[in-house]
Write a protein that holds these residues in place. Structure first.
Motif, PDB file in Angstrom:
ATOM      1  N   LEU A 127       1.052  -1.427   0.051  1.00 45.36           N
ATOM      2  CA  LEU A 127      -0.119   0.067   0.055  1.00 45.36           C
ATOM      3  C   LEU A 127       0.656   1.207  -0.148  1.00 45.36           C
ATOM      4  CD1 LEU A 127      -2.961   1.404   0.367  1.00 45.36           C
ATOM      5  CD2 LEU A 127      -2.540   1.125   2.704  1.00 45.36           C
ATOM      6  N   TYR A 128       0.297   1.999  -1.006  1.00 42.65           N
ATOM      7  CA  TYR A 128       1.376   3.514  -0.929  1.00 42.65           C
ATOM      8  C   TYR A 128       0.372   4.454  -0.128  1.00 42.65           C
ATOM      9  CZ  TYR A 128       4.160   3.149  -5.108  1.00 42.65           C
ATOM     10  OH  TYR A 128       5.138   2.554  -6.150  1.00 42.65           O
ATOM     11  N   VAL A 129       1.338   4.896   0.700  1.00 49.25           N
ATOM     12  CA  VAL A 129       0.708   5.967   1.680  1.00 49.25           C
ATOM     13  C   VAL A 129       1.630   7.452   1.333  1.00 49.25           C
ATOM     14  CG1 VAL A 129       0.145   6.611   4.019  1.00 49.25           C
ATOM     15  CG2 VAL A 129       0.762   4.247   3.222  1.00 49.25           C
ATOM     16  N   PRO A 130       0.561   8.548   0.899  1.00 50.01           N
ATOM     17  CA  PRO A 130       1.297   9.636   0.763  1.00 50.01           C
ATOM     18  C   PRO A 130       2.078  10.398   1.800  1.00 50.01           C
ATOM     19  CG  PRO A 130      -0.763   9.728   0.150  1.00 50.01           C
ATOM     20  CD  PRO A 130      -0.631   8.702   0.577  1.00 50.01           C
TER      21      PRO A 130
ATOM     22  N   LYS B 230      -2.616  12.098   8.278  1.00 50.24           N
ATOM     23  CA  LYS B 230      -3.720  11.391   8.912  1.00 50.24           C
ATOM     24  C   LYS B 230      -3.670  10.052   8.481  1.00 50.24           C
ATOM     25  CE  LYS B 230      -8.834  11.109   8.091  1.00 50.24           C
ATOM     26  NZ  LYS B 230      -8.827  10.333   6.779  1.00 50.24           N
ATOM     27  N   MET B 231      -3.138   9.736   7.078  1.00 48.39           N
ATOM     28  CA  MET B 231      -3.051   8.383   6.546  1.00 48.39           C
ATOM     29  C   MET B 231      -1.930   7.524   7.292  1.00 48.39           C
ATOM     30  SD  MET B 231      -4.070   8.875   2.555  1.00 48.39           S
ATOM     31  CE  MET B 231      -5.711   9.567   2.222  1.00 48.39           C
TER      32      MET B 231
ATOM     33  N   TYR C  32      -4.382  -2.235   8.161  1.00 49.78           N
ATOM     34  CA  TYR C  32      -5.343  -2.438   6.966  1.00 49.78           C
ATOM     35  C   TYR C  32      -5.146  -3.956   6.603  1.00 49.78           C
ATOM     36  CZ  TYR C  32      -6.693   2.288   6.913  1.00 49.78           C
ATOM     37  OH  TYR C  32      -7.108   3.780   6.982  1.00 49.78           O
TER      38      TYR C  32
ATOM     39  N   ASP D 233       5.378   7.142   0.578  1.00 51.44           N
ATOM     40  CA  ASP D 233       5.811   7.884  -0.392  1.00 51.44           C
ATOM     41  C   ASP D 233       6.412   9.250  -0.363  1.00 51.44           C
ATOM     42  OD1 ASP D 233       6.526   7.842  -3.104  1.00 51.44           O
ATOM     43  OD2 ASP D 233       4.513   8.348  -3.688  1.00 51.44           O
TER      44      ASP D 233
ATOM     45  N   ALA E  69       3.579  10.980  -4.928  1.00 49.07           N
ATOM     46  CA  ALA E  69       2.461  11.462  -4.070  1.00 49.07           C
ATOM     47  C   ALA E  69       2.680  12.662  -3.514  1.00 49.07           C
ATOM     48  CB  ALA E  69       2.039  10.269  -3.087  1.00 49.07           C
TER      49      ALA E  69
ATOM     50  N   ARG F 109       9.299   4.910  -0.297  1.00 45.86           N
ATOM     51  CA  ARG F 109       9.593   5.088  -1.746  1.00 45.86           C
ATOM     52  C   ARG F 109      10.202   6.652  -1.535  1.00 45.86           C
ATOM     53  NH1 ARG F 109       6.335   5.547  -7.261  1.00 45.86           N
ATOM     54  NH2 ARG F 109       5.006   7.117  -6.122  1.00 45.86           N
TER      55      ARG F 109
ATOM     56  N   VAL G 277       0.337  -0.525  -9.718  1.00 45.89           N
ATOM     57  CA  VAL G 277      -0.894  -0.352  -9.087  1.00 45.89           C
ATOM     58  C   VAL G 277      -2.001  -0.430 -10.199  1.00 45.89           C
ATOM     59  CG1 VAL G 277       0.036   1.435  -7.387  1.00 45.89           C
ATOM     60  CG2 VAL G 277      -0.756   2.372  -9.770  1.00 45.89           C
TER      61      VAL G 277
ATOM     62  N   PHE H 245      -9.551   2.883  -7.955  1.00 46.46           N
ATOM     63  CA  PHE H 245      -9.994   2.067  -6.898  1.00 46.46           C
ATOM     64  C   PHE H 245     -11.615   1.729  -6.667  1.00 46.46           C
ATOM     65  CE2 PHE H 245     -11.382   5.625  -3.895  1.00 46.46           C
ATOM     66  CZ  PHE H 245     -10.353   6.655  -4.160  1.00 46.46           C
TER      67      PHE H 245
ATOM     68  N   ILE I 285      -3.004   1.261  -4.121  1.00 47.59           N
ATOM     69  CA  ILE I 285      -3.275   2.752  -3.669  1.00 47.59           C
ATOM     70  C   ILE I 285      -4.397   3.278  -2.439  1.00 47.59           C
ATOM     71  CG2 ILE I 285      -2.372   3.963  -5.692  1.00 47.59           C
ATOM     72  CD1 ILE I 285      -5.284   4.837  -6.518  1.00 47.59           C
ATOM     73  N   HIS I 286      -5.168   2.169  -2.443  1.00 45.71           N
ATOM     74  CA  HIS I 286      -6.159   2.414  -1.401  1.00 45.71           C
ATOM     75  C   HIS I 286      -6.498   1.173  -0.569  1.00 45.71           C
ATOM     76  CE1 HIS I 286     -10.402   3.054   0.141  1.00 45.71           C
ATOM     77  NE2 HIS I 286     -10.252   4.621  -0.299  1.00 45.71           N
ATOM     78  N   PRO I 287      -6.569   1.214   0.864  1.00 45.78           N
ATOM     79  CA  PRO I 287      -6.743   0.134   1.458  1.00 45.78           C
ATOM     80  C   PRO I 287      -7.881  -0.888   1.092  1.00 45.78           C
ATOM     81  CG  PRO I 287      -6.986   2.059   3.041  1.00 45.78           C
ATOM     82  CD  PRO I 287      -6.971   2.625   1.520  1.00 45.78           C
TER      83      PRO I 287
HETATM   84  N1  COA Z   1      -2.985   5.014   2.822  1.00 50.83           N
HETATM   85  C1  COA Z   1      -3.505   4.981   3.955  1.00 50.83           C
HETATM   86  N2  COA Z   1      -4.990   5.280   4.415  1.00 50.83           N
HETATM   87  C2  COA Z   1      -5.552   5.505   3.294  1.00 50.83           C
HETATM   88  C3  COA Z   1      -5.219   5.448   1.989  1.00 50.83           C
HETATM   89  C4  COA Z   1      -3.732   5.182   1.779  1.00 50.83           C
HETATM   90  N3  COA Z   1      -3.418   5.108   0.625  1.00 50.83           N
HETATM   91  N4  COA Z   1      -6.167   5.653   1.002  1.00 50.83           N
HETATM   92  C5  COA Z   1      -7.289   5.874   1.788  1.00 50.83           C
HETATM   93  N5  COA Z   1      -6.913   5.953   3.222  1.00 50.83           N
HETATM   94  C6  COA Z   1      -7.700   5.876   4.104  1.00 50.83           C
HETATM   95  C7  COA Z   1      -8.436   7.349   4.235  1.00 50.83           C
HETATM   96  O1  COA Z   1      -7.571   8.343   5.097  1.00 50.83           O
HETATM   97  C8  COA Z   1      -9.744   7.099   4.804  1.00 50.83           C
HETATM   98  O2  COA Z   1      -9.813   6.809   6.256  1.00 50.83           O
HETATM   99  P1  COA Z   1     -10.807   7.080   7.522  1.00 50.83           P
HETATM  100  O3  COA Z   1     -11.899   6.248   7.065  1.00 50.83           O
HETATM  101  O4  COA Z   1      -9.991   6.776   8.640  1.00 50.83           O
HETATM  102  O5  COA Z   1     -10.911   8.649   7.313  1.00 50.83           O
HETATM  103  C9  COA Z   1     -10.237   5.795   4.297  1.00 50.83           C
HETATM  104  O6  COA Z   1      -8.964   5.111   3.841  1.00 50.83           O
HETATM  105  C10 COA Z   1     -10.891   5.934   3.228  1.00 50.83           C
HETATM  106  O7  COA Z   1     -10.458   6.684   2.397  1.00 50.83           O
HETATM  107  P2  COA Z   1     -11.381   7.167   0.968  1.00 50.83           P
HETATM  108  O8  COA Z   1     -12.192   8.371   1.629  1.00 50.83           O
HETATM  109  O9  COA Z   1     -12.140   6.190   0.249  1.00 50.83           O
HETATM  110  O10 COA Z   1     -10.429   7.743  -0.007  1.00 50.83           O
HETATM  111  P3  COA Z   1      -9.700   9.422   0.049  1.00 50.83           P
HETATM  112  O11 COA Z   1     -10.546  10.221  -0.742  1.00 50.83           O
HETATM  113  O12 COA Z   1      -9.437   9.732   1.426  1.00 50.83           O
HETATM  114  O13 COA Z   1      -8.339   8.912  -0.455  1.00 50.83           O
HETATM  115  C11 COA Z   1      -6.854   8.915  -2.208  1.00 50.83           C
HETATM  116  C12 COA Z   1      -8.318   8.681  -2.183  1.00 50.83           C
HETATM  117  C13 COA Z   1      -6.619   8.475  -3.846  1.00 50.83           C
HETATM  118  C14 COA Z   1      -6.469  10.501  -2.178  1.00 50.83           C
HETATM  119  C15 COA Z   1      -5.963   7.887  -1.369  1.00 50.83           C
HETATM  120  O14 COA Z   1      -6.446   6.700  -1.490  1.00 50.83           O
HETATM  121  C16 COA Z   1      -4.409   8.106  -1.709  1.00 50.83           C
HETATM  122  O15 COA Z   1      -3.661   9.167  -1.480  1.00 50.83           O
HETATM  123  N6  COA Z   1      -3.877   6.901  -2.275  1.00 50.83           N
HETATM  124  C17 COA Z   1      -2.337   6.965  -2.316  1.00 50.83           C
HETATM  125  C18 COA Z   1      -1.987   7.762  -3.613  1.00 50.83           C
HETATM  126  C19 COA Z   1      -0.510   7.703  -3.968  1.00 50.83           C
HETATM  127  O16 COA Z   1       0.335   7.309  -2.894  1.00 50.83           O
HETATM  128  N7  COA Z   1      -0.050   7.730  -4.968  1.00 50.83           N
HETATM  129  C20 COA Z   1       1.613   7.480  -5.372  1.00 50.83           C
HETATM  130  C21 COA Z   1       1.718   6.285  -5.864  1.00 50.83           C
HETATM  131  S1  COA Z   1       1.220   5.628  -7.464  1.00 50.83           S
END
Ligand code: COA
Ligand code: MG
Length: 299
Positions: A8-11, A16-17, A24, A32, A36, A67, A195, A199, A223-225
């Motif tokens: 899982l990628y996490v910005p 917060k994330m 998860y 990342d 991101a 990363r 990826v 999602f 990119i998403h849990p």
């Molecule tokens: N890592 C950790 N937690 C994540 C997450 C991630 N990649 N994506 C979503 N979550 C969490 C949210 O914070 C939210 O938590 P909460 O219920 O406690 O509030 C829950 O999962 C549901 O998220 P959701 O509302 O469906 O999505 P979002 O709009 O908050 O986020 C993105 C959508 C695409 C912005 C997000 O998934 C993201 O940033 N992904 C990673 C992108 C990335 O790193 N790209 C570079 C590599 S290709």
């Protein structure tokens, strides 16, 4: 066997994330610092990630990785200097095009481990190839450092570099995926896929994961849990596969007892590839803590 089904990628600039990211159920998290994070926030993200590595408890099983930015940018080396610490399990290096890109990271990680009094060589490296040049050099890249535990492919950047179109059939990057598998297997390391960006499209993710599993990949980035469970469901062996694997192992035992060189399951001969596949399925099942029947429980 080290499970790396999902990653899982996490910005790296999202406070917060980051803290719940290990909860998860994914096998790997990648905080990342690269794509991101906007260039204006690179330094803040690096500070946040290095602090999080020290204070956050990501849970007992997840592999914690970062990363970094490409090693030849103005951020790459500083990323490494700051993030190397006891809780860091691995570093993903993006846009790798030649062995030198990995060797430079390896040397700097060694220097930092030494400086910080850490065990030398524990932190693993993963190289991502996402340009035509990187893909074509993947055979040499995969064997250039003892720290390398896997190689990966970056689908979006690679498609752009190739001038192709990213589509659900994966046509533009199909040969590149095969080259990554070949390079990883020849080097005896893992291959991890790119990826699936939409999602909300669970069916599409499932189909793509089934395809890349058939190709030989060990795992897939996400990119998403919500994508983690879909990916694990595809990679985890089914009950029937596990049962069959146990029957194969039992047939080997039976043949040994009879002093027979030929292993048979019912009326079918069991050859070496079948044994290897059964061993892999059982190793996967054990690593994923799935129930495995005993010899007596299978007929
Ligand atoms: N890592 C950790 N937690 C994540 C997450 C991630 N990649 N994506 C979503 N979550 C969490 C949210 O914070 C939210 O938590 P909460 O219920 O406690 O509030 C829950 O999962 C549901 O998220 P959701 O509302 O469906 O999505 P979002 O709009 O908050 O986020 C993105 C959508 C695409 C912005 C997000 O998934 C993201 O940033 N992904 C990673 C992108 C990335 O790193 N790209 C570079 C590599 S290709
Ligand atoms: Mg990329």
């Amino acid at each position: 066997m080290k499970l790396r089904r999902s990653r899982l990628y996490v910005p790296g600039n999202n406070p917060k994330m980051i803290p719940p990211a290990g909860l998860y159920g994914g096998d790997v998290i990648s905080l990342d610092l690269e794509d991101a994070v906007h260039p204006d926030f690179k330094i803040d993200a690096r500070m946040l990630v290095s602090e999080a590595l020290k204070v956050v408890d990501f849970g007992p099983t997840v592999e914690v990785t970062v990363r970094i930015n490409p090693i030849n940018t103005r951020w790459g080396k500083w990323d490494i200097k700051q993030i190397v610490c006891e809780k860091l399990d691995g570093i993903y290096i993006p846009k790798v095009e030649a062995p030198e890109d990995v060797i430079q990271v390896d040397e700097l990680v060694t220097e930092m481990e030494d400086k910080k009094g850490l065990e030398i060589g524990r932190i693993k490296l993963f190289a991502t190839m996402e340009t035509a040049k990187g893909i074509l050099n993947s055979k040499d890249i995969a064997v250039c450092s003892k720290r390398l535990a896997g190689i990966t492919i970056g689908g979006e950047d690679l498609t752009a570099d190739l001038g192709g179109v990213r589509s659900s059939d994966g046509l533009a990057i199909h040969t590149s995926r095969q080259l990554i598998i070949l390079a990883a297997r020849a080097a005896g390391i893992q291959a991890i896929d790119t990826v699936y960006s939409d999602f909300s499209d669970t069916e599409g993710l499932k189909k793509e994961t089934e395809m890349i599993k058939k190709m030989g990949f060990d795992g897939k980035a996400c990119i998403h849990p919500s994508q983690i469970e879909v990916i694990h469901d595809v990679f985890d062996p089914s009950e029937d596969e596990i049962k069959y694997a146990v029957r194969v192992m039992k047939a080997i035992e039976d043949a040994k007892e009879k002093g027979s060189g030929v292993i048979a399951l019912g009326k079918k001969m069991v050859d070496r590839p079948i044994v290897l596949k059964a061993e892999k399925i059982l190793a996967l099942a054990e690593a994923a803590e799935l129930p495995v029947p005993t010899f007596d429980e299978v007929e």
